[in-house]
Design a protein around this motif. Structure first.
Motif, PDB file in Angstrom:
ATOM      1  N   LEU A 244      -4.162  -7.055 -14.060  1.00  0.00           N
ATOM      2  CA  LEU A 244      -5.262  -6.484 -13.287  1.00  0.00           C
ATOM      3  C   LEU A 244      -5.940  -5.355 -14.062  1.00  0.00           C
ATOM      4  O   LEU A 244      -7.178  -5.254 -14.098  1.00  0.00           O
ATOM      5  CB  LEU A 244      -4.717  -5.961 -11.955  1.00  0.00           C
ATOM      6  CG  LEU A 244      -5.718  -5.681 -10.830  1.00  0.00           C
ATOM      7  CD1 LEU A 244      -6.460  -6.950 -10.448  1.00  0.00           C
ATOM      8  CD2 LEU A 244      -4.988  -5.121  -9.613  1.00  0.00           C
TER       9      LEU A 244
ATOM     10  N   ILE B 221      -4.310  -0.067  -4.808  1.00  0.00           N
ATOM     11  CA  ILE B 221      -4.670  -1.396  -5.301  1.00  0.00           C
ATOM     12  C   ILE B 221      -3.504  -2.034  -6.042  1.00  0.00           C
ATOM     13  O   ILE B 221      -3.169  -3.209  -5.827  1.00  0.00           O
ATOM     14  CB  ILE B 221      -5.911  -1.306  -6.218  1.00  0.00           C
ATOM     15  CG1 ILE B 221      -7.141  -0.919  -5.397  1.00  0.00           C
ATOM     16  CG2 ILE B 221      -6.150  -2.631  -6.936  1.00  0.00           C
ATOM     17  CD1 ILE B 221      -8.384  -0.675  -6.240  1.00  0.00           C
TER      18      ILE B 221
ATOM     19  N   LEU C 258       0.829  -1.204   0.000  1.00  0.00           N
ATOM     20  CA  LEU C 258       0.000   0.000   0.000  1.00  0.00           C
ATOM     21  C   LEU C 258       0.863   1.255   0.000  1.00  0.00           C
ATOM     22  O   LEU C 258       0.591   2.222  -0.718  1.00  0.00           O
ATOM     23  CB  LEU C 258      -0.930  -0.004   1.214  1.00  0.00           C
ATOM     24  CG  LEU C 258      -2.036  -1.062   1.225  1.00  0.00           C
ATOM     25  CD1 LEU C 258      -2.764  -1.053   2.570  1.00  0.00           C
ATOM     26  CD2 LEU C 258      -3.019  -0.841   0.094  1.00  0.00           C
TER      27      LEU C 258
ATOM     28  N   ILE D 119      -7.327   1.589 -13.468  1.00  0.00           N
ATOM     29  CA  ILE D 119      -8.115   1.068 -12.351  1.00  0.00           C
ATOM     30  C   ILE D 119      -8.859   2.191 -11.632  1.00  0.00           C
ATOM     31  O   ILE D 119     -10.040   2.067 -11.310  1.00  0.00           O
ATOM     32  CB  ILE D 119      -7.201   0.305 -11.379  1.00  0.00           C
ATOM     33  CG1 ILE D 119      -6.665  -0.956 -12.052  1.00  0.00           C
ATOM     34  CG2 ILE D 119      -7.955  -0.052 -10.095  1.00  0.00           C
ATOM     35  CD1 ILE D 119      -5.606  -1.683 -11.251  1.00  0.00           C
ATOM     36  N   GLY D 120      -8.177   3.303 -11.378  1.00  0.00           N
ATOM     37  CA  GLY D 120      -8.791   4.387 -10.626  1.00  0.00           C
ATOM     38  C   GLY D 120      -9.661   5.300 -11.465  1.00  0.00           C
ATOM     39  O   GLY D 120     -10.620   5.883 -10.967  1.00  0.00           O
TER      40      GLY D 120
ATOM     41  N   ALA E  37      -1.577  -5.276  -4.689  1.00  0.00           N
ATOM     42  CA  ALA E  37      -1.770  -6.467  -5.518  1.00  0.00           C
ATOM     43  C   ALA E  37      -0.443  -7.032  -6.014  1.00  0.00           C
ATOM     44  O   ALA E  37      -0.233  -8.249  -6.001  1.00  0.00           O
ATOM     45  CB  ALA E  37      -2.679  -6.134  -6.704  1.00  0.00           C
TER      46      ALA E  37
ATOM     47  N   VAL F 159      -6.553   5.643  -4.943  1.00  0.00           N
ATOM     48  CA  VAL F 159      -7.085   4.297  -4.718  1.00  0.00           C
ATOM     49  C   VAL F 159      -6.469   3.301  -5.698  1.00  0.00           C
ATOM     50  O   VAL F 159      -6.099   2.184  -5.319  1.00  0.00           O
ATOM     51  CB  VAL F 159      -8.624   4.304  -4.840  1.00  0.00           C
ATOM     52  CG1 VAL F 159      -9.183   2.885  -4.777  1.00  0.00           C
ATOM     53  CG2 VAL F 159      -9.245   5.157  -3.750  1.00  0.00           C
ATOM     54  N   GLY F 160      -6.347   3.713  -6.964  1.00  0.00           N
ATOM     55  CA  GLY F 160      -5.723   2.836  -7.949  1.00  0.00           C
ATOM     56  C   GLY F 160      -4.286   2.491  -7.595  1.00  0.00           C
ATOM     57  O   GLY F 160      -3.853   1.350  -7.748  1.00  0.00           O
TER      58      GLY F 160
ATOM     59  N   GLY G 133       2.410   1.718  -3.316  1.00  0.00           N
ATOM     60  CA  GLY G 133       1.419   2.168  -4.271  1.00  0.00           C
ATOM     61  C   GLY G 133       1.220   3.672  -4.264  1.00  0.00           C
ATOM     62  O   GLY G 133       0.840   4.264  -5.284  1.00  0.00           O
TER      63      GLY G 133
ATOM     64  N   SER H 232       0.880   6.558  -7.276  1.00  0.00           N
ATOM     65  CA  SER H 232      -0.199   7.541  -7.319  1.00  0.00           C
ATOM     66  C   SER H 232       0.330   8.940  -7.582  1.00  0.00           C
ATOM     67  O   SER H 232      -0.322   9.744  -8.258  1.00  0.00           O
ATOM     68  CB  SER H 232      -0.983   7.529  -6.003  1.00  0.00           C
ATOM     69  OG  SER H 232      -1.578   6.269  -5.780  1.00  0.00           O
TER      70      SER H 232
END
Length: 293
Positions: free
Chosen positions: A272, A244, A12, A229-230, A248, A240-241, A15, A19
């Motif tokens: 994904l 994830i 996280l 994804i986001g 992942a 959030v993307g 990630g 972002s």
């Protein structure tokens, strides 16, 4: 379970770094509909300029301010010289323009500062920190805090100021915004300048993590699954993307990697993203666009 949560939280936090790059894409795409493939080159240019100034004896704070001014100037030049002449052109034309621009920025950075690899030290330790029995990277915690502060600042800018309200109006309907007196060129210039600032923050963090080298611009490729994804039009979606994707890829590497020979972390986010394209093409927070023929 303790090991699982260490991997999950580490993913996280990693990630969040993705972002930071994705936010630059979202800002420009939301305001002008341009997918700025040159964002990765802007991240590289920011990191290379900052570390080169430090190596020449410029104090840290002054180097940051000079780099910030350079990034804002670069963003404004791009908006004025590339975006404005291509208004109302096809999306593929705009995409190819930013792709070519990416190589131009990289070439300019190499001519200005050289092609050697630099180490960038921000004074933040990457040693593990024990939190509630879990070992977490201090650098990743700092990056997460920086991203949270950046998102809060952007939220205030775009939700509580006149410029932010104008940006939202332009994003919803550019023609309607024009009819009420909003100057599109001014809004685009502001957005590109903010994207330059975001590129600076991302460049410093990624440069400290990977070293300042020309492969740093390829971090843009890791932002693509985050955007898919986001959603391309949501800052919160970019966050959030990123979470994830980060979680992942780490969990997949640890728990699925041994069954396929390892190395799954490099390509699992794209699998994904492809699944999201099949099920929800607009992403979790993206706007659905329906074209009428």
């Amino acid at each position: 379970m303790e090991f699982f949560f260490e991997v999950l939280i580490g993913g996280l936090l990693a990630g969040v770094m993705y972002s930071l790059v994705a936010i630059g894409f979202v800002l420009i795409y939301k305001a002008s509909g341009v997918f700025n493939f040159a964002q990765g080159a802007m991240v590289l240019f920011a990191a290379l300029t900052f570390v080169s100034l430090l190596e020449r004896g410029v104090p840290f704070a002054l180097a940051f301010l000079i780099t910030l001014a350079a990034m804002v100037a670069l963003a404004l030049v791009i908006e004025r010289a590339v975006l404005r002449p291509l208004v109302n052109r096809s999306p593929i034309t705009l995409f190819m323009a930013t792709l070519g621009l990416s190589y131009m920025i990289e070439g300019f950075a190499q001519a200005l500062w050289g092609a050697q690899v630099h180490g960038l030290e921000l004074g933040i330790s990457d040693a593990p920190l024990e939190v509630g029995g879990l070992l977490l990277s201090q650098f990743d915690l700092f990056a997460a805090g920086t991203a949270a502060a950046l998102v809060a600042l952007l939220s205030v800018l775009f939700n509580k100021t006149r410029i932010g309200l104008s940006l939202r109006a332009v994003a919803d309907d550019p023609l309607a915004a024009l009819t009420v007196g909003i100057r599109l060129q001014r809004i685009w210039a502001v957005v590109w300048a903010v994207a330059g600032f975001v590129g600076l923050v991302a460049g410093l963090l990624w440069g400290a993590r990977l070293g300042v080298q020309f492969s740093l611009s390829l971090v843009v490729l890791k932002a693509l699954p985050v955007l898919i994804i986001g959603g391309f039009t949501s800052i919160s979606g970019a966050i959030v993307g990123g979470l994830i994707v980060g979680a992942a890829e780490k969990l997949a590497e640890v728990y699925l990697g041994p069954f396929v020979g390892g190395g799954i972390e490099n390509w699992f986010p794209y699998v994904l993203a492809m699944l999201f394209l099949l099920v929800r093409p607009a992403g979790l927070f993206g706007e659905h666009v329906i074209e009428r023929v």
